[in-house]
Design an enzyme around this catalytic site. Structure first.
Site, PDB file in Angstrom:
ATOM      1  N   LYS A 157       0.867  -1.184   0.000  1.00  0.00           N
ATOM      2  CA  LYS A 157       0.000   0.000   0.000  1.00  0.00           C
ATOM      3  C   LYS A 157       0.903   1.232   0.000  1.00  0.00           C
ATOM      4  O   LYS A 157       1.831   1.301   0.811  1.00  0.00           O
ATOM      5  CB  LYS A 157      -0.862   0.075   1.270  1.00  0.00           C
ATOM      6  CG  LYS A 157      -1.820  -1.068   1.452  1.00  0.00           C
ATOM      7  CD  LYS A 157      -2.711  -0.825   2.668  1.00  0.00           C
ATOM      8  CE  LYS A 157      -1.994  -1.014   4.017  1.00  0.00           C
ATOM      9  NZ  LYS A 157      -1.512  -2.362   4.307  1.00  0.00           N
ATOM     10  N   LYS A 210      -4.310 -11.199  -7.652  1.00  0.00           N
ATOM     11  CA  LYS A 210      -4.082  -9.755  -7.490  1.00  0.00           C
ATOM     12  C   LYS A 210      -5.345  -8.962  -7.853  1.00  0.00           C
ATOM     13  O   LYS A 210      -5.764  -8.058  -7.123  1.00  0.00           O
ATOM     14  CB  LYS A 210      -2.901  -9.331  -8.363  1.00  0.00           C
ATOM     15  CG  LYS A 210      -2.645  -7.846  -8.394  1.00  0.00           C
ATOM     16  CD  LYS A 210      -2.213  -7.283  -7.055  1.00  0.00           C
ATOM     17  CE  LYS A 210      -2.243  -5.764  -7.076  1.00  0.00           C
ATOM     18  NZ  LYS A 210      -1.942  -5.178  -5.784  1.00  0.00           N
ATOM     19  N   TYR A 257     -14.921   2.372   5.484  1.00  0.00           N
ATOM     20  CA  TYR A 257     -15.110   3.784   5.804  1.00  0.00           C
ATOM     21  C   TYR A 257     -15.846   4.465   4.655  1.00  0.00           C
ATOM     22  O   TYR A 257     -15.348   4.462   3.529  1.00  0.00           O
ATOM     23  CB  TYR A 257     -13.760   4.485   6.004  1.00  0.00           C
ATOM     24  CG  TYR A 257     -13.048   4.067   7.261  1.00  0.00           C
ATOM     25  CD1 TYR A 257     -13.484   4.529   8.497  1.00  0.00           C
ATOM     26  CD2 TYR A 257     -11.954   3.227   7.214  1.00  0.00           C
ATOM     27  CE1 TYR A 257     -12.835   4.150   9.657  1.00  0.00           C
ATOM     28  CE2 TYR A 257     -11.302   2.834   8.381  1.00  0.00           C
ATOM     29  CZ  TYR A 257     -11.742   3.299   9.587  1.00  0.00           C
ATOM     30  OH  TYR A 257     -11.102   2.926  10.734  1.00  0.00           O
ATOM     31  N   GLY A 259     -17.016   7.482   2.255  1.00  0.00           N
ATOM     32  CA  GLY A 259     -16.261   8.664   1.844  1.00  0.00           C
ATOM     33  C   GLY A 259     -16.618   9.112   0.442  1.00  0.00           C
ATOM     34  O   GLY A 259     -17.626   8.678  -0.133  1.00  0.00           O
ATOM     35  N   CYS A 266      -4.298   2.006  -8.575  1.00  0.00           N
ATOM     36  CA  CYS A 266      -4.591   0.564  -8.609  1.00  0.00           C
ATOM     37  C   CYS A 266      -6.077   0.222  -8.683  1.00  0.00           C
ATOM     38  O   CYS A 266      -6.512  -0.388  -9.656  1.00  0.00           O
ATOM     39  CB  CYS A 266      -3.953  -0.108  -7.400  1.00  0.00           C
ATOM     40  SG  CYS A 266      -2.155  -0.078  -7.512  1.00  0.00           S
ATOM     41  N   LYS A 327      -4.939   9.463  -1.135  1.00  0.00           N
ATOM     42  CA  LYS A 327      -5.109   8.990   0.241  1.00  0.00           C
ATOM     43  C   LYS A 327      -3.969   9.558   1.077  1.00  0.00           C
ATOM     44  O   LYS A 327      -2.979  10.046   0.517  1.00  0.00           O
ATOM     45  CB  LYS A 327      -5.148   7.467   0.319  1.00  0.00           C
ATOM     46  CG  LYS A 327      -3.834   6.804  -0.047  1.00  0.00           C
ATOM     47  CD  LYS A 327      -3.891   5.329   0.255  1.00  0.00           C
ATOM     48  CE  LYS A 327      -2.577   4.662  -0.055  1.00  0.00           C
ATOM     49  NZ  LYS A 327      -2.548   3.253   0.213  1.00  0.00           N
TER      50      LYS A 327
HETATM   51  N1  LIG Z   1       1.557   1.810  -6.887  1.00  0.00           N
HETATM   52  C1  LIG Z   1       1.111   0.835  -6.127  1.00  0.00           C
HETATM   53  O1  LIG Z   1       0.709   1.032  -4.967  1.00  0.00           O
HETATM   54  C2  LIG Z   1       1.050  -0.576  -6.654  1.00  0.00           C
HETATM   55  C3  LIG Z   1       0.805  -1.627  -5.756  1.00  0.00           C
HETATM   56  C4  LIG Z   1       0.775  -2.925  -6.246  1.00  0.00           C
HETATM   57  C5  LIG Z   1       0.942  -3.166  -7.596  1.00  0.00           C
HETATM   58  N2  LIG Z   1       1.154  -2.118  -8.456  1.00  0.00           N
HETATM   59  C6  LIG Z   1       1.365  -2.428  -9.869  1.00  0.00           C
HETATM   60  O2  LIG Z   1       2.768  -2.383 -10.150  1.00  0.00           O
HETATM   61  C7  LIG Z   1       3.008  -1.875 -11.465  1.00  0.00           C
HETATM   62  C8  LIG Z   1       3.896  -0.651 -11.391  1.00  0.00           C
HETATM   63  O3  LIG Z   1       3.177   0.364 -10.697  1.00  0.00           O
HETATM   64  P1  LIG Z   1       3.909   1.671 -10.153  1.00  0.00           P
HETATM   65  O4  LIG Z   1       2.890   2.416  -9.377  1.00  0.00           O
HETATM   66  O5  LIG Z   1       5.186   1.278  -9.528  1.00  0.00           O
HETATM   67  O6  LIG Z   1       4.199   2.428 -11.545  1.00  0.00           O
HETATM   68  P2  LIG Z   1       5.057   3.751 -11.787  1.00  0.00           P
HETATM   69  O7  LIG Z   1       4.412   4.441 -12.925  1.00  0.00           O
HETATM   70  O8  LIG Z   1       5.283   4.466 -10.492  1.00  0.00           O
HETATM   71  O9  LIG Z   1       6.483   3.184 -12.255  1.00  0.00           O
HETATM   72  C9  LIG Z   1       6.709   2.501 -13.452  1.00  0.00           C
HETATM   73  C10 LIG Z   1       8.140   2.779 -13.902  1.00  0.00           C
HETATM   74  O10 LIG Z   1       8.463   1.941 -15.005  1.00  0.00           O
HETATM   75  C11 LIG Z   1       9.329   2.679 -15.871  1.00  0.00           C
HETATM   76  N3  LIG Z   1       9.385   2.045 -17.189  1.00  0.00           N
HETATM   77  C12 LIG Z   1       8.452   2.038 -18.166  1.00  0.00           C
HETATM   78  N4  LIG Z   1       8.890   1.319 -19.229  1.00  0.00           N
HETATM   79  C13 LIG Z   1      10.112   0.856 -18.908  1.00  0.00           C
HETATM   80  C14 LIG Z   1      11.076   0.059 -19.588  1.00  0.00           C
HETATM   81  N5  LIG Z   1      10.859  -0.419 -20.819  1.00  0.00           N
HETATM   82  N6  LIG Z   1      12.242  -0.234 -18.958  1.00  0.00           N
HETATM   83  C15 LIG Z   1      12.486   0.257 -17.722  1.00  0.00           C
HETATM   84  N7  LIG Z   1      11.606   1.019 -17.040  1.00  0.00           N
HETATM   85  C16 LIG Z   1      10.438   1.323 -17.622  1.00  0.00           C
HETATM   86  C17 LIG Z   1       8.745   4.076 -15.848  1.00  0.00           C
HETATM   87  O11 LIG Z   1       9.678   5.041 -16.287  1.00  0.00           O
HETATM   88  C18 LIG Z   1       8.375   4.219 -14.366  1.00  0.00           C
HETATM   89  O12 LIG Z   1       9.436   4.799 -13.638  1.00  0.00           O
HETATM   90  C19 LIG Z   1       1.627  -1.624 -12.067  1.00  0.00           C
HETATM   91  O13 LIG Z   1       1.243  -2.761 -12.778  1.00  0.00           O
HETATM   92  C20 LIG Z   1       0.746  -1.445 -10.844  1.00  0.00           C
HETATM   93  O14 LIG Z   1      -0.588  -1.777 -11.100  1.00  0.00           O
HETATM   94  C21 LIG Z   1       1.232  -0.836  -8.015  1.00  0.00           C
END
Ligand SMILES: NC(=O)c1ccc[n+]([C@@H]2O[C@H](COP(=O)([O-])OP(=O)(O)OC[C@H]3O[C@@H](n4cnc5c(N)ncnc54)[C@H](O)[C@@H]3O)[C@@H](O)[C@H]2O)c1
Length: 446
Positions: A157, A210, A257, A259, A266, A327
């Site tokens: 999270k 997931k 909650y 809201g 996500c 959040k």
């Molecule tokens: N953010 C969360 O809380 C969360 C939680 C669980 C799962 N996820 C999942 O994880 C994945 C990533 O989410 P995030 O929030 O970290 O994304 P983000 O956008 O913060 O980061 C993604 C990164 O990947 C890089 N990127 C893109 N193409 C690339 C390539 N070819 N080579 C190297 N780097 C590259 C981008 O520049 C960016 O920095 C998504 O599928 C998301 O659904 C996110």
């Protein structure tokens, strides 16, 4: 162990830093050269409590490195995590172009047995596509290299990411290969000292787990919002109802909650993506569609309240907005309810002062510049400045400093002492006794 994490965003950076903290050598790769150069100088691209210290320590001890060049790591690593974004495409399905681009790049460079791990949230069947993309590149090179694809979705999270990663409720690993399973077990052993948290399953099962988890949480939120809206109509206090049902162990207190809707990178996209997956199988996912529709409308909770209180035209009125991040605990504004609210306020002619403890820079970058230039929106340096001569406070994100504010200072600043509380942070009777007109989500009217 030596591993490579590709994509240094929320998930990639947190995972990479935490794996390094456990003694592994980790290289985080990203195509964003500015991000990588900032990270090398100790500048984090995101706000996440506790992350800076872990990144700094592991960088100093040379267990954590950053690069834009995947080829430099191929001889060292044998586990490659794909942690790039999977944003919604035009039709709401998860766009796999970044994931598959990384898979192809790995295929172009792979020289020895490796495990390629899908950590990004990806639709059921993606591991097959990743495998095919890697294999295609190996075939082009006319080389034969053994590799396995594993699904290891991430459940952290934002705002509590370090704790979630270090002490996860569960670690889901989907694989059909014993060799890959052994390697993943070894990597995650450090996180399982207290008790075994890893659940091994099939790849497709892990991919679905997931989506099912996020959709379940989104469902709880949309459900309680529906109940809150009914409470509002029937003059019932939803907070009492929440306590009443939460005490049932089968229901529990978390994620009920009421809201002004859920946001973030996500829940909205994952619910949508699961609806699209269902459509691909000619299945009408009615529960998920309702969850999404309810949330869409719930983000307009403020707009409906303002309509009732002030009418449709808000020209000449000004509002103080507390909270912009989707959040508390993050600077992330992706799909934030505050964005829906600000668009609506500005379209209806209102002037807005807004404050967020952490997301101000994000707001400056992501909100339309004409809002600032035209003087319709001003970001303030503290929460009370956002209330200067406003007609009402709109509380959007439940940051802790908003919980117990200085009511006297608020009354002095505001033109009208009216509070629209989109996160039910205040006790209606108490706040009304203090001289405020108060509106909460599903709370009894005065
Ligand atoms: N953010 C969360 O809380 C969360 C939680 C669980 C799962 N996820 C999942 O994880 C994945 C990533 O989410 P995030 O929030 O970290 O994304 P983000 O956008 O913060 O980061 C993604 C990164 O990947 C890089 N990127 C893109 N193409 C690339 C390539 N070819 N080579 C190297 N780097 C590259 C981008 O520049 C960016 O920095 C998504 O599928 C998301 O659904 C996110």
């Amino acid at each position: 162990m030596n591993l490579t994490v590709i994509g240094a965003g929320y998930v990639g950076l947190v995972s990479g830093a935490c794996f390094a903290e456990m003694g592994n050598h980790v290289t985080c790769i990203d195509v964003d050269a500015a991000k990588i150069s900032g990270l090398k100088q100790g500048q984090l691209p995101i706000y996440e409590p506790g992350l800076d210290a872990i990144v700094q320590r592991n960088q100093d001890e040379r267990r954590l490195e950053f690069s834009t060049d995947l080829s430099s790591d191929m001889d060292r690593s044998n586990i490659f995590f794909i942690a790039v974004g999977t944003p919604p495409g035009e039709d709401g399905s998860a766009d796999l172009k970044y994931v598959l681009a990384v898979a192809r790049e790995i295929g172009r460079l792979l020289t020895r047995y490796s495990v390629i791990v899908d950590k990004s949230t990806v639709p059921v069947g993606t591991a097959d596509k990743v495998r095919a993309a890697v294999q295609e590149e190996l075939d082009k090179r006319q080389v034969s290299v053994d590799f396995d694809v594993v699904s290891n979705p991430e459940f952290l999270k934002e705002g509590a990411a370090i704790d979630d990663f270090m002490k996860p409720d569960r670690i889901i690993v989907g694989t059909e290969s014993q060799k890959a399973q052994d390697l993943m077990r070894q990597l995650y052993a450090a996180f399982n000292r207290n008790h075994e948290r890893t659940i091994f399953m099939g790849i497709r099962d892990a991919e679905m787990t997931k989506y099912a988890a996020n959709s379940m949480l989104a469902t709880k939120i949309s459900f309680i919002n529906e109940i809150a809206n009914l409470c509002e109509l029937m003059n019932v206090d939803v907070e009492n109802v929440r306590r009443g049902i939460g005490s049932d162990g089968r229901i529990g207190f978390s994620f009920i909650y009421p809201g002004c809707g859920y946001g973030g990178s996500c829940f909205p996209k994952d619910v949508q993506a699961l609806i699209r997956m269902a459509e691909d199988h000619d299945y009408d996912a009615q529960v998920l569609q309702s969850v999404e529709r309810r949330n869409h409308q719930q983000k307009r909770w403020f707009s409906r309240q303002l309509d009732k209180r002030f009418g449709a035209d808000l020209t000449g009125l000004s509002f103080g907005v507390w909270g912009l991040a989707f959040k508390p605990g993050t600077d992330d504004m992706r799909e934030a309810p505050a964005k829906t609210l600000l668009s609506d306020l500005i379209a209806r002619g209102a002037r807005v002062l807004a404050y967020d403890p952490i997301a101000m820079e994000t707001a400056e970058k992501e909100l339309p510049s004409e809002w600032f230039n035209d003087g319709q929106l001003r970001l303030t340096s503290n929460q009370y400045e956002a209330l200067q001569t406003v007609d009402a406070l709109l509380l959007v994100t439940e940051w802790k400093p908003f919980r117990n504010p200085d009511l006297e200072a608020m009354r002095r600043s505001m033109k009208q002492s009216i509070i629209f509380d989109g996160r039910n942070q205040y006790e209606p009777d108490y706040i009304r006794n203090e001289g405020f007109e108060y509106f909460g989500v599903g709370r009894v009217s005065a």
